[in-house]
Write an enzyme that holds these catalytic residues in place. Sequence first.
Site, short mmCIF file in Angstrom:
data_model
loop_
_atom_site.label_atom_id
_atom_site.label_comp_id
_atom_site.label_asym_id
_atom_site.label_seq_id
_atom_site.Cartn_x
_atom_site.Cartn_y
_atom_site.Cartn_z
N LYS A 173 0.84 -1.20 0.00
CA LYS A 173 0.00 0.00 0.00
C LYS A 173 0.88 1.25 0.00
O LYS A 173 1.53 1.57 0.99
CB LYS A 173 -0.91 0.02 1.24
CG LYS A 173 -1.84 1.23 1.23
CD LYS A 173 -2.10 1.73 2.62
CE LYS A 173 -2.06 3.21 2.79
NZ LYS A 173 -2.01 4.14 1.73
N GLU A 248 9.20 2.08 11.06
CA GLU A 248 10.22 3.13 10.91
C GLU A 248 9.48 4.45 10.88
O GLU A 248 8.62 4.65 10.01
CB GLU A 248 11.03 2.94 9.62
CG GLU A 248 12.06 1.83 9.70
CD GLU A 248 13.10 2.02 10.80
OE1 GLU A 248 13.28 3.15 11.28
OE2 GLU A 248 13.71 1.02 11.20
N CYS A 282 13.23 11.58 6.75
CA CYS A 282 13.12 11.22 8.17
C CYS A 282 14.46 11.45 8.86
O CYS A 282 14.51 11.63 10.08
CB CYS A 282 12.69 9.78 8.31
SG CYS A 282 13.66 8.67 7.32
N GLU A 380 8.90 16.90 15.06
CA GLU A 380 9.24 16.77 13.64
C GLU A 380 8.30 17.63 12.79
O GLU A 380 7.09 17.50 12.90
CB GLU A 380 9.11 15.31 13.21
CG GLU A 380 9.54 15.09 11.77
CD GLU A 380 9.31 13.66 11.30
OE1 GLU A 380 8.21 13.14 11.51
OE2 GLU A 380 10.24 13.09 10.72
#
Length: 478
Positions: A173, A248, A282, A380
Amino acid sequence: MSQRFQSYIDGRWIAGADSAADENPSDLGSPVGEYGSLNAAQVNEAIAAAAQAQRAWGLSSPQQRADALDFVGSEILARKEELGRLLAQEEGKTLPESIGEAARAGQIFKFFAGEALRIPGEKLASTRPGVDVEITREPVGVVGIIAPWNFPLAIPAWKIAPALAYGNAVVFKPAEIVPGCAWALAEILSRAGLPAGVFNLAIGSGRVVGQALVENRGIDALSFTGSVPTGNRLLKQAAERGLKIQLEMGGKNPLVVLADADLDKAVEIAVNGAYFSTGQRCTASSRLIVEAPVYDEFIARTRKRLQQIKVGNALAQGVDIGPVASRSQLETDLSYLEIARSEGAELLHGGELLELDTPGHYLSPALIAAQPQHRIAREEVFGPVAAVLRADDYEHALALANDTEFGLCAGIATTSLKYATHFKRHAQAGMVMVNLPTAGVDPHVPFGGRKASSYGPREQGRYAVEFYTTVKTAYTSA
Ligand code: NAD
Protein backbone atom coordinates in the site's frame (compact mmCIF):
# COMPACT_ATOMS: atom_id res chain seq x y z
CA MET A 1 -6.50 11.83 -21.57
CA SER A 2 -4.51 11.66 -18.34
CA GLN A 3 -2.91 8.41 -17.24
CA ARG A 4 -4.83 6.30 -14.71
CA PHE A 5 -2.68 4.56 -12.11
CA GLN A 6 -4.24 1.22 -11.25
CA SER A 7 -3.91 -1.37 -8.51
CA TYR A 8 -2.66 -4.89 -9.23
CA ILE A 9 -4.31 -7.94 -7.65
CA ASP A 10 -3.61 -11.60 -8.44
CA GLY A 11 -1.98 -10.72 -11.77
CA ARG A 12 -4.78 -8.37 -12.91
CA TRP A 13 -4.95 -4.56 -13.12
CA ILE A 14 -7.85 -3.11 -11.12
CA ALA A 15 -9.02 0.46 -11.77
CA GLY A 16 -10.52 1.19 -8.31
CA ALA A 17 -13.85 2.85 -7.74
CA ASP A 18 -13.59 6.64 -7.55
CA SER A 19 -11.17 8.97 -9.28
CA ALA A 20 -8.73 11.39 -7.67
CA ALA A 21 -6.08 13.63 -9.22
CA ASP A 22 -2.41 12.73 -8.73
CA GLU A 23 -1.09 16.24 -8.20
CA ASN A 24 2.16 17.80 -9.33
CA PRO A 25 3.31 20.01 -6.41
CA SER A 26 5.57 22.01 -8.77
CA ASP A 27 2.69 22.82 -11.12
CA LEU A 28 -0.75 22.47 -9.60
CA GLY A 29 -2.45 23.08 -12.94
CA SER A 30 -0.90 19.97 -14.53
CA PRO A 31 -1.70 16.78 -12.59
CA VAL A 32 0.54 13.79 -13.21
CA GLY A 33 -2.46 11.49 -13.69
CA GLU A 34 -5.38 10.09 -11.76
CA TYR A 35 -6.02 7.07 -9.59
CA GLY A 36 -8.87 5.11 -8.05
CA SER A 37 -8.92 3.66 -4.52
CA LEU A 38 -9.62 0.05 -3.60
CA ASN A 39 -12.31 -0.85 -1.11
CA ALA A 40 -11.75 -3.20 1.83
CA ALA A 41 -13.24 -6.19 -0.03
CA GLN A 42 -10.71 -5.74 -2.85
CA VAL A 43 -7.82 -5.53 -0.38
CA ASN A 44 -9.04 -8.74 1.26
CA GLU A 45 -9.11 -10.32 -2.21
CA ALA A 46 -5.47 -9.27 -2.71
CA ILE A 47 -4.50 -10.79 0.66
CA ALA A 48 -6.26 -14.05 -0.17
CA ALA A 49 -4.49 -14.20 -3.56
CA ALA A 50 -1.17 -13.53 -1.85
CA ALA A 51 -1.75 -16.27 0.73
CA GLN A 52 -2.59 -18.76 -2.03
CA ALA A 53 0.43 -17.82 -4.17
CA GLN A 54 2.89 -17.72 -1.26
CA ARG A 55 2.74 -21.46 -0.62
CA ALA A 56 4.48 -22.28 -3.90
CA TRP A 57 6.61 -19.12 -3.96
CA GLY A 58 7.99 -19.92 -0.52
CA LEU A 59 9.25 -23.24 -1.88
CA SER A 60 10.48 -21.84 -5.23
CA SER A 61 14.14 -22.09 -6.13
CA PRO A 62 16.30 -19.23 -4.86
CA GLN A 63 17.52 -18.82 -8.44
CA GLN A 64 13.97 -18.11 -9.65
CA ARG A 65 13.61 -15.42 -7.01
CA ALA A 66 17.06 -14.01 -7.74
CA ASP A 67 16.29 -13.82 -11.47
CA ALA A 68 12.99 -11.99 -10.88
CA LEU A 69 14.60 -9.41 -8.59
CA ASP A 70 17.57 -8.99 -10.91
CA PHE A 71 15.18 -8.29 -13.80
CA VAL A 72 13.41 -5.61 -11.76
CA GLY A 73 16.70 -4.03 -10.65
CA SER A 74 18.11 -3.98 -14.19
CA GLU A 75 14.99 -2.41 -15.64
CA ILE A 76 14.80 0.29 -12.96
CA LEU A 77 18.46 1.15 -13.54
CA ALA A 78 18.01 1.23 -17.33
CA ARG A 79 14.98 3.54 -16.96
CA LYS A 80 16.20 5.64 -14.03
CA GLU A 81 15.88 8.97 -15.93
CA GLU A 82 12.27 8.28 -16.93
CA LEU A 83 11.29 6.94 -13.49
CA GLY A 84 13.13 9.83 -11.84
CA ARG A 85 11.11 12.27 -13.94
CA LEU A 86 7.85 10.70 -12.79
CA LEU A 87 9.06 10.84 -9.17
CA ALA A 88 10.10 14.50 -9.50
CA GLN A 89 6.72 15.43 -10.96
CA GLU A 90 4.74 13.51 -8.38
CA GLU A 91 6.69 14.10 -5.15
CA GLY A 92 8.53 17.32 -5.96
CA LYS A 93 12.11 16.17 -5.34
CA THR A 94 14.56 17.79 -7.80
CA LEU A 95 15.27 15.79 -10.94
CA PRO A 96 18.87 14.83 -9.99
CA GLU A 97 17.67 13.71 -6.52
CA SER A 98 14.81 11.77 -8.10
CA ILE A 99 17.05 10.01 -10.62
CA GLY A 100 19.39 9.19 -7.74
CA GLU A 101 16.50 7.67 -5.80
CA ALA A 102 15.42 5.59 -8.80
CA ALA A 103 18.98 4.30 -9.16
CA ARG A 104 19.03 3.43 -5.48
CA ALA A 105 15.79 1.46 -5.84
CA GLY A 106 17.39 -0.48 -8.71
CA GLN A 107 20.51 -1.21 -6.65
CA ILE A 108 18.38 -2.46 -3.78
CA PHE A 109 16.61 -4.98 -6.03
CA LYS A 110 20.02 -6.09 -7.34
CA PHE A 111 21.37 -6.46 -3.79
CA PHE A 112 18.46 -8.67 -2.72
CA ALA A 113 18.71 -10.68 -5.94
CA GLY A 114 22.08 -11.76 -4.55
CA GLU A 115 20.73 -12.26 -1.03
CA ALA A 116 18.07 -14.67 -2.34
CA LEU A 117 20.99 -17.00 -3.12
CA ARG A 118 22.63 -16.52 0.28
CA ILE A 119 19.86 -17.26 2.77
CA PRO A 120 21.78 -17.97 5.94
CA GLY A 121 21.48 -21.08 8.12
CA GLU A 122 23.56 -23.00 10.66
CA LYS A 123 24.30 -26.60 11.49
CA LEU A 124 25.53 -27.44 15.00
CA ALA A 125 26.32 -30.55 16.98
CA SER A 126 23.64 -31.27 19.55
CA THR A 127 24.41 -31.56 23.25
CA ARG A 128 23.04 -35.10 22.83
CA PRO A 129 25.25 -37.72 21.15
CA GLY A 130 24.23 -38.76 17.62
CA VAL A 131 21.95 -35.76 17.11
CA ASP A 132 22.40 -32.88 14.63
CA VAL A 133 20.77 -29.47 14.98
CA GLU A 134 19.94 -27.35 11.94
CA ILE A 135 18.80 -23.75 12.11
CA THR A 136 17.07 -22.57 8.95
CA ARG A 137 15.18 -19.47 7.91
CA GLU A 138 11.76 -19.75 6.30
CA PRO A 139 9.48 -17.08 4.82
CA VAL A 140 7.08 -15.37 7.21
CA GLY A 141 4.20 -15.71 4.72
CA VAL A 142 2.22 -12.74 3.42
CA VAL A 143 3.81 -9.38 4.18
CA GLY A 144 1.78 -6.17 4.22
CA ILE A 145 3.81 -3.11 3.30
CA ILE A 146 2.65 0.43 4.15
CA ALA A 147 4.89 3.19 2.79
CA PRO A 148 5.12 6.99 3.10
CA TRP A 149 5.35 9.47 0.21
CA ASN A 150 8.80 10.94 0.70
CA PHE A 151 10.84 8.15 -0.96
CA PRO A 152 8.18 6.67 -3.25
CA LEU A 153 10.57 4.33 -5.11
CA ALA A 154 13.37 3.60 -2.61
CA ILE A 155 11.29 2.76 0.49
CA PRO A 156 8.93 0.38 -1.35
CA ALA A 157 12.05 -1.18 -2.93
CA TRP A 158 13.76 -1.76 0.41
CA LYS A 159 10.67 -3.53 1.71
CA ILE A 160 9.40 -5.39 -1.39
CA ALA A 161 12.81 -6.72 -2.52
CA PRO A 162 13.75 -8.54 0.72
CA ALA A 163 10.17 -9.74 1.20
CA LEU A 164 10.24 -11.45 -2.20
CA ALA A 165 13.88 -12.59 -1.94
CA TYR A 166 13.11 -14.62 1.19
CA GLY A 167 10.00 -16.23 -0.31
CA ASN A 168 7.17 -14.07 0.99
CA ALA A 169 4.18 -12.75 -0.95
CA VAL A 170 3.45 -9.02 -0.77
CA VAL A 171 0.50 -6.66 -0.57
CA PHE A 172 1.89 -3.15 -0.97
CA LYS A 173 0.00 0.00 0.00
CA PRO A 174 1.68 3.24 -1.13
CA ALA A 175 0.93 6.69 0.30
CA GLU A 176 -2.04 8.41 -1.31
CA ILE A 177 -0.08 11.18 -3.05
CA VAL A 178 2.38 8.93 -4.92
CA PRO A 179 0.29 6.34 -6.81
CA GLY A 180 2.25 6.92 -10.03
CA CYS A 181 5.60 5.69 -8.65
CA ALA A 182 3.85 2.71 -7.02
CA TRP A 183 2.14 1.83 -10.29
CA ALA A 184 5.44 2.15 -12.25
CA LEU A 185 7.15 -0.22 -9.82
CA ALA A 186 4.23 -2.67 -9.97
CA GLU A 187 4.24 -2.53 -13.76
CA ILE A 188 7.89 -3.67 -13.80
CA LEU A 189 7.22 -6.35 -11.17
CA SER A 190 4.26 -7.59 -13.25
CA ARG A 191 6.72 -8.53 -16.04
CA ALA A 192 9.39 -10.07 -13.81
CA GLY A 193 8.18 -13.67 -13.98
CA LEU A 194 6.50 -13.70 -10.57
CA PRO A 195 3.51 -16.07 -10.34
CA ALA A 196 0.15 -14.27 -10.10
CA GLY A 197 -0.65 -13.21 -6.52
CA VAL A 198 2.97 -13.08 -5.29
CA PHE A 199 3.06 -9.30 -5.63
CA ASN A 200 -0.03 -7.12 -5.24
CA LEU A 201 -0.44 -3.35 -5.26
CA ALA A 202 -3.36 -1.88 -3.30
CA ILE A 203 -3.83 1.85 -3.92
CA GLY A 204 -6.08 3.71 -1.49
CA SER A 205 -6.39 5.46 1.83
CA GLY A 206 -4.78 4.52 5.14
CA ARG A 207 -8.20 4.34 6.72
CA VAL A 208 -9.46 1.69 4.27
CA VAL A 209 -6.50 -0.11 2.66
CA GLY A 210 -4.04 0.36 5.53
CA GLN A 211 -6.57 -0.76 8.10
CA ALA A 212 -7.51 -3.83 6.06
CA LEU A 213 -3.82 -4.83 6.06
CA VAL A 214 -3.50 -4.68 9.84
CA GLU A 215 -6.91 -6.26 10.54
CA ASN A 216 -6.93 -9.16 8.06
CA ARG A 217 -5.46 -12.29 9.65
CA GLY A 218 -4.14 -13.37 6.26
CA ILE A 219 -1.30 -10.87 6.77
CA ASP A 220 1.57 -12.53 8.66
CA ALA A 221 3.87 -9.52 9.04
CA LEU A 222 3.48 -5.79 8.53
CA SER A 223 6.30 -3.42 7.58
CA PHE A 224 5.42 0.24 8.06
CA THR A 225 7.25 3.49 7.40
CA GLY A 226 5.51 6.76 8.23
CA SER A 227 4.65 9.06 11.08
CA VAL A 228 4.77 8.27 14.81
CA PRO A 229 0.98 8.61 15.40
CA THR A 230 0.10 6.18 12.59
CA GLY A 231 2.87 3.77 13.58
CA ASN A 232 1.80 3.72 17.23
CA ARG A 233 -1.81 3.07 16.30
CA LEU A 234 -0.73 0.14 14.09
CA LEU A 235 1.51 -1.19 16.87
CA LYS A 236 -1.45 -1.39 19.27
CA GLN A 237 -3.61 -3.15 16.69
CA ALA A 238 -0.78 -5.55 15.83
CA ALA A 239 -0.18 -6.37 19.51
CA GLU A 240 -3.84 -7.23 19.97
CA ARG A 241 -3.63 -9.94 17.37
CA GLY A 242 0.03 -10.94 17.74
CA LEU A 243 1.06 -9.64 14.33
CA LYS A 244 4.78 -9.37 13.59
CA ILE A 245 5.41 -5.68 12.91
CA GLN A 246 8.29 -3.38 12.02
CA LEU A 247 7.94 0.41 12.29
CA GLU A 248 10.22 3.13 10.91
CA MET A 249 8.93 6.53 11.95
CA GLY A 250 9.89 10.12 12.52
CA GLY A 251 13.02 11.91 13.62
CA LYS A 252 14.28 15.21 15.04
CA ASN A 253 17.85 14.53 14.09
CA PRO A 254 20.62 16.61 15.67
CA LEU A 255 23.71 17.85 13.89
CA VAL A 256 26.33 19.01 16.40
CA VAL A 257 28.81 21.58 15.11
CA LEU A 258 31.86 21.91 17.35
CA ALA A 259 34.15 24.93 17.51
CA ASP A 260 37.01 22.90 15.99
CA ALA A 261 34.98 21.94 12.87
CA ASP A 262 35.89 23.01 9.36
CA LEU A 263 33.12 25.61 9.37
CA ASP A 264 32.50 25.83 5.63
CA LYS A 265 32.20 22.06 5.51
CA ALA A 266 29.88 22.11 8.54
CA VAL A 267 27.62 24.69 6.86
CA GLU A 268 27.45 22.57 3.70
CA ILE A 269 26.62 19.46 5.75
CA ALA A 270 23.93 21.35 7.68
CA VAL A 271 22.30 22.87 4.58
CA ASN A 272 22.34 19.55 2.74
CA GLY A 273 21.02 17.57 5.71
CA ALA A 274 18.38 20.06 6.77
CA TYR A 275 16.97 21.34 3.50
CA PHE A 276 17.73 19.11 0.53
CA SER A 277 14.75 17.04 -0.61
CA THR A 278 12.79 19.99 0.85
CA GLY A 279 13.66 18.74 4.35
CA GLN A 280 11.23 15.88 3.82
CA ARG A 281 13.58 13.13 4.94
CA CYS A 282 13.12 11.22 8.17
CA THR A 283 16.89 11.64 8.66
CA ALA A 284 16.89 15.42 8.01
CA SER A 285 19.05 17.45 10.44
CA SER A 286 16.24 19.58 11.75
CA ARG A 287 18.16 20.45 14.97
CA LEU A 288 21.48 22.23 14.48
CA ILE A 289 23.39 22.36 17.77
CA VAL A 290 26.32 24.75 17.56
CA GLU A 291 29.09 25.30 20.10
CA ALA A 292 29.10 28.87 21.44
CA PRO A 293 32.48 30.10 20.07
CA VAL A 294 31.37 29.53 16.44
CA TYR A 295 27.60 30.04 16.84
CA ASP A 296 27.40 33.56 15.36
CA GLU A 297 29.82 32.78 12.55
CA PHE A 298 27.99 29.52 11.72
CA ILE A 299 24.70 31.41 11.47
CA ALA A 300 26.21 34.17 9.34
CA ARG A 301 27.71 31.66 6.90
CA THR A 302 24.56 29.50 6.83
CA ARG A 303 22.38 32.53 6.03
CA LYS A 304 24.76 33.49 3.24
CA ARG A 305 24.65 29.95 1.85
CA LEU A 306 20.84 29.85 2.06
CA GLN A 307 20.63 33.04 0.00
CA GLN A 308 22.26 31.09 -2.85
CA ILE A 309 19.80 28.17 -2.61
CA LYS A 310 17.32 28.10 -5.48
CA VAL A 311 13.81 26.87 -4.74
CA GLY A 312 11.84 25.94 -7.86
CA ASN A 313 10.04 23.51 -10.12
CA ALA A 314 11.45 20.03 -9.50
CA LEU A 315 12.07 19.53 -13.22
CA ALA A 316 13.84 22.86 -13.82
CA GLN A 317 17.60 22.97 -14.21
CA GLY A 318 19.70 24.49 -11.44
CA VAL A 319 17.04 24.06 -8.76
CA ASP A 320 18.38 23.00 -5.33
CA ILE A 321 15.08 22.48 -3.52
CA GLY A 322 11.74 21.52 -5.02
CA PRO A 323 8.30 22.34 -3.64
CA VAL A 324 6.72 20.94 -0.49
CA ALA A 325 5.05 17.68 -1.53
CA SER A 326 1.42 18.49 -0.71
CA ARG A 327 -0.92 21.20 0.51
CA SER A 328 -1.41 19.47 3.85
CA GLN A 329 2.36 19.20 4.43
CA LEU A 330 2.73 22.89 3.50
CA GLU A 331 0.04 23.77 6.04
CA THR A 332 1.94 21.78 8.68
CA ASP A 333 5.18 23.61 7.83
CA LEU A 334 3.48 27.02 8.03
CA SER A 335 1.76 26.13 11.29
CA TYR A 336 5.14 25.24 12.86
CA LEU A 337 6.59 28.56 11.70
CA GLU A 338 3.70 30.26 13.50
CA ILE A 339 4.18 28.11 16.62
CA ALA A 340 7.89 29.02 16.64
CA ARG A 341 7.06 32.70 16.38
CA SER A 342 4.43 32.54 19.11
CA GLU A 343 6.83 30.75 21.49
CA GLY A 344 9.48 33.41 21.01
CA ALA A 345 11.89 31.62 18.66
CA GLU A 346 13.58 33.92 16.13
CA LEU A 347 13.24 33.45 12.39
CA LEU A 348 16.73 34.07 10.98
CA HIS A 349 16.07 33.27 7.34
CA GLY A 350 13.32 32.22 4.89
CA GLY A 351 9.98 30.67 5.75
CA GLU A 352 8.28 32.59 2.94
CA LEU A 353 5.78 31.30 0.41
CA LEU A 354 7.17 31.85 -3.08
CA GLU A 355 5.21 32.58 -6.26
CA LEU A 356 7.07 31.18 -9.24
CA ASP A 357 6.28 30.67 -12.96
CA THR A 358 4.28 27.53 -12.24
CA PRO A 359 1.87 27.55 -9.27
CA GLY A 360 3.17 25.17 -6.58
CA HIS A 361 3.79 24.64 -2.88
CA TYR A 362 7.01 26.65 -2.74
CA LEU A 363 8.52 27.56 0.62
CA SER A 364 11.93 29.15 1.14
CA PRO A 365 14.21 27.28 3.60
CA ALA A 366 13.65 28.51 7.14
CA LEU A 367 16.35 28.81 9.82
CA ILE A 368 15.10 29.49 13.33
CA ALA A 369 17.09 30.34 16.48
CA ALA A 370 15.35 28.37 19.22
CA GLN A 371 15.59 27.28 22.84
CA PRO A 372 15.64 23.54 23.68
CA GLN A 373 12.09 23.65 25.11
CA HIS A 374 10.54 25.23 21.99
CA ARG A 375 8.29 22.89 20.01
CA ILE A 376 10.20 23.81 16.84
CA ALA A 377 13.28 22.26 18.49
CA ARG A 378 11.46 19.12 19.69
CA GLU A 379 8.79 18.06 17.17
CA GLU A 380 9.24 16.77 13.64
CA VAL A 381 8.08 19.32 11.05
CA PHE A 382 9.05 17.32 7.95
CA GLY A 383 9.68 20.40 5.83
CA PRO A 384 12.48 22.85 4.90
CA VAL A 385 12.63 24.15 8.46
CA ALA A 386 15.57 23.81 10.87
CA ALA A 387 16.02 25.00 14.45
CA VAL A 388 19.44 26.11 15.63
CA LEU A 389 20.46 25.81 19.30
CA ARG A 390 23.51 27.20 21.11
CA ALA A 391 25.62 24.79 23.22
CA ASP A 392 28.15 25.83 25.89
CA ASP A 393 30.59 23.02 25.13
CA TYR A 394 30.79 19.44 23.76
CA GLU A 395 29.12 17.83 26.82
CA HIS A 396 26.24 20.29 26.62
CA ALA A 397 25.93 19.68 22.86
CA LEU A 398 25.79 15.90 23.40
CA ALA A 399 23.16 16.31 26.12
CA LEU A 400 21.05 18.50 23.82
CA ALA A 401 21.50 16.02 20.95
CA ASN A 402 20.15 13.20 23.13
CA ASP A 403 17.39 15.32 24.69
CA THR A 404 14.68 14.07 22.32
CA GLU A 405 12.03 11.37 22.15
CA PHE A 406 13.45 10.37 18.75
CA GLY A 407 16.62 8.42 17.93
CA LEU A 408 16.97 7.91 14.19
CA CYS A 409 20.21 9.63 13.16
CA ALA A 410 22.69 11.96 14.86
CA GLY A 411 25.60 13.83 13.29
CA ILE A 412 28.68 15.73 14.37
CA ALA A 413 31.00 18.11 12.53
CA THR A 414 34.41 18.12 14.18
CA THR A 415 38.11 17.68 13.45
CA SER A 416 38.66 16.05 16.84
CA LEU A 417 39.11 12.28 16.89
CA LYS A 418 38.38 12.33 20.62
CA TYR A 419 34.96 13.99 20.25
CA ALA A 420 34.05 12.06 17.10
CA THR A 421 34.79 8.77 18.86
CA HIS A 422 32.92 9.79 22.00
CA PHE A 423 29.90 10.98 19.99
CA LYS A 424 29.71 7.74 17.97
CA ARG A 425 29.62 5.85 21.26
CA HIS A 426 27.20 8.07 23.19
CA ALA A 427 24.72 9.44 20.64
CA GLN A 428 21.38 7.74 21.32
CA ALA A 429 20.52 7.03 17.70
CA GLY A 430 20.40 4.08 15.31
CA MET A 431 22.73 5.84 12.89
CA VAL A 432 25.60 8.28 13.49
CA MET A 433 27.38 10.51 10.97
CA VAL A 434 30.79 12.15 11.43
CA ASN A 435 31.42 15.08 9.05
CA LEU A 436 28.55 13.91 6.82
CA PRO A 437 24.92 15.05 6.48
CA THR A 438 22.52 13.11 8.74
CA ALA A 439 20.49 12.31 5.63
CA GLY A 440 22.16 10.13 3.00
CA VAL A 441 22.75 6.46 3.71
CA ASP A 442 24.09 3.43 1.86
CA PRO A 443 21.64 0.80 0.57
CA HIS A 444 23.58 -2.29 1.69
CA VAL A 445 23.82 -1.68 5.44
CA PRO A 446 21.21 -1.60 8.22
CA PHE A 447 18.91 1.39 8.47
CA GLY A 448 16.78 2.33 11.47
CA GLY A 449 16.57 4.08 14.79
CA ARG A 450 15.94 3.87 18.52
CA LYS A 451 13.46 5.31 20.99
CA ALA A 452 10.25 6.64 19.37
CA SER A 453 11.77 6.50 15.85
CA SER A 454 11.69 2.75 15.29
CA TYR A 455 10.29 -0.54 16.47
CA GLY A 456 11.40 -4.02 15.48
CA PRO A 457 14.34 -5.32 13.47
CA ARG A 458 16.40 -3.08 11.17
CA GLU A 459 15.68 -2.64 7.49
CA GLN A 460 18.09 -3.01 4.54
CA GLY A 461 21.28 -4.90 4.01
CA ARG A 462 21.70 -8.42 5.39
CA TYR A 463 19.88 -7.35 8.57
CA ALA A 464 16.57 -7.39 6.63
CA VAL A 465 16.60 -11.18 6.93
CA GLU A 466 15.51 -10.85 10.56
CA PHE A 467 12.10 -9.36 9.78
CA TYR A 468 11.31 -11.16 6.54
CA THR A 469 12.06 -14.68 7.77
CA THR A 470 11.20 -16.86 10.72
CA VAL A 471 13.69 -19.26 12.29
CA LYS A 472 13.22 -23.03 12.47
CA THR A 473 15.38 -25.32 14.64
CA ALA A 474 15.36 -28.97 13.47
CA TYR A 475 16.88 -31.94 15.40
CA THR A 476 17.88 -35.13 13.58
CA SER A 477 19.00 -38.46 14.94
CA ALA A 478 20.54 -40.80 12.38
P1 NAD B 1 1.74 8.84 7.54
O1 NAD B 1 1.90 8.15 8.83
O2 NAD B 1 0.71 9.88 7.41
O3 NAD B 1 1.40 7.77 6.40
C1 NAD B 1 2.26 6.66 6.14
C2 NAD B 1 1.44 5.57 5.49
O4 NAD B 1 0.48 5.09 6.44
C3 NAD B 1 0.63 6.04 4.27
O5 NAD B 1 0.65 5.03 3.29
C4 NAD B 1 -0.75 6.23 4.85
O6 NAD B 1 -1.79 6.09 3.91
C5 NAD B 1 -0.81 5.08 5.86
N1 NAD B 1 -1.82 5.26 6.90
C6 NAD B 1 -2.32 6.42 7.38
N2 NAD B 1 -3.26 6.17 8.33
C7 NAD B 1 -3.34 4.82 8.45
C8 NAD B 1 -4.10 3.95 9.26
N3 NAD B 1 -5.00 4.41 10.14
N4 NAD B 1 -3.92 2.61 9.13
C9 NAD B 1 -3.02 2.13 8.27
N5 NAD B 1 -2.27 2.91 7.45
C10 NAD B 1 -2.41 4.25 7.55
O7 NAD B 1 3.18 9.40 7.13
P2 NAD B 1 3.59 10.22 5.81
O8 NAD B 1 3.09 11.62 5.96
O9 NAD B 1 3.22 9.47 4.57
O10 NAD B 1 5.18 10.18 5.89
C11 NAD B 1 5.91 11.09 6.65
C12 NAD B 1 6.45 10.42 7.90
O11 NAD B 1 7.19 9.27 7.56
C13 NAD B 1 7.40 11.30 8.69
O12 NAD B 1 7.10 11.21 10.05
C14 NAD B 1 8.76 10.69 8.42
O13 NAD B 1 9.72 10.92 9.39
C15 NAD B 1 8.41 9.25 8.28
N6 NAD B 1 9.45 8.52 7.57
C16 NAD B 1 10.24 7.67 8.28
C17 NAD B 1 11.26 6.97 7.65
C18 NAD B 1 12.12 6.02 8.42
O14 NAD B 1 12.66 5.12 7.82
N7 NAD B 1 12.26 6.19 9.73
C19 NAD B 1 11.46 7.13 6.28
C20 NAD B 1 10.64 8.01 5.59
C21 NAD B 1 9.63 8.69 6.24
